[in-house]
Design an enzyme around this catalytic site. Sequence first.
Site: not given
Ligand code: IPM
Ligand code: MN
Length: 353
Positions: A142, A189, A221, A245, A249
């Site tokens: 990032y 990884k 993975d 990240d 999710d």
């Molecule tokens: C999160 C979001 C952010 C990230 C984006 C919006 C930059 O997806 O907070 O997880 O990737 O960190």
């Molecule tokens: Mn995110």
Amino acid sequence: MKLNIAVLAGDGIGPEVIDQAIKVVNAIGKKYNHEINFTHALTGAAAIDAVGNPYPDETHEVCMQADAVLFGAIGHPRFDNDPSAKVRPEQGLLGMRKKLGLYANIRPTLVFPSLLHKSPLRRELIENADFVCIRELTGGIYFGDKGRSEDRTKAWDVCEYTTEEVERIIRLAFTYAQNRRKKLCIVDKANVLETSRLWREVGQRLEKEYTDVTVEYLFVDAAAMRIIQWPEGFDVMVTENMFGDILTDEASVISGSMGLMPSASIGIHTSVFEPIHGSYPQAAGKNIANPIGTILSAAMMFEYAFKLNDEAAEIRNIVDKSLAEGVVTIDIAGSDKAYSTSEVGDWIAAQIN
Ligand code: IPM
Ligand code: MN
């Protein structure tokens, strides 16, 4: 206690969900006798429109002066489809993380007993799931060098970590695990990436200091697969920025809706509390977004920033009750009655008295 809270509502559904968290925080303040001051500041697309910068200096000042920051969401579709945009709302979030030194992002995966049937996974797989992902937040791909060749046909994003960055997050994860079930999974990884081999090296060195914690190393993975196959096998997981990240999710849908999941970002200066969902522009202004992720982020704020555990527990109990009684937004309601964003916020705030 006197609590000074910076509020960065941001874009899309951000302002709507933040409003509900503010109602709940105010109700807690009233009941427990805290003097609460909110200072609102601009971020994201809203700040680009107003002052051309998604994380203006004035906003940073407000965050630095505050005891905690409540954050909504940022992002706007007009930037997503424009790869040439020079300034993007997301830069505001990344800039804030870097400038506030928020190197640890704590993302619990919560399972609510009354919502087990809403999960895409079978009940028996998830009913005992309870794990926390600690995502490194200010390093890795990032924040490494990015660029394009002059003829624009080649692009790169460099992933870099220093021993110091890896050590502080893994130490935090070890301590976190000591206060839970004492199991730590370090996700990397290391079969391919040099940065991951550094992570593993640091993990193996620190293991010797935290002998009460059982450590496991897993490739990312395999971790992605295990989250679905056997989520209850995890207690605390720690990983680098982008793996975290993606995995969080994935893990968030176990609960039945991503809109339920909170997070805390902690580090060097003021801590930030935000739902893990994005700005969900399709729902903006419709009063349908789920405010629970933000309300539970406020609970994390009471716990982490103010050490007010009773206040945090009260919010969590009432959220459980709202879910059990079906006071939920459309993402969870399915064919049952759906409440609006503000109705859910009003209901939860009204229970605190
Ligand atoms: C999160 C979001 C952010 C990230 C984006 C919006 C930059 O997806 O907070 O997880 O990737 O960190
Ligand atoms: Mn995110």
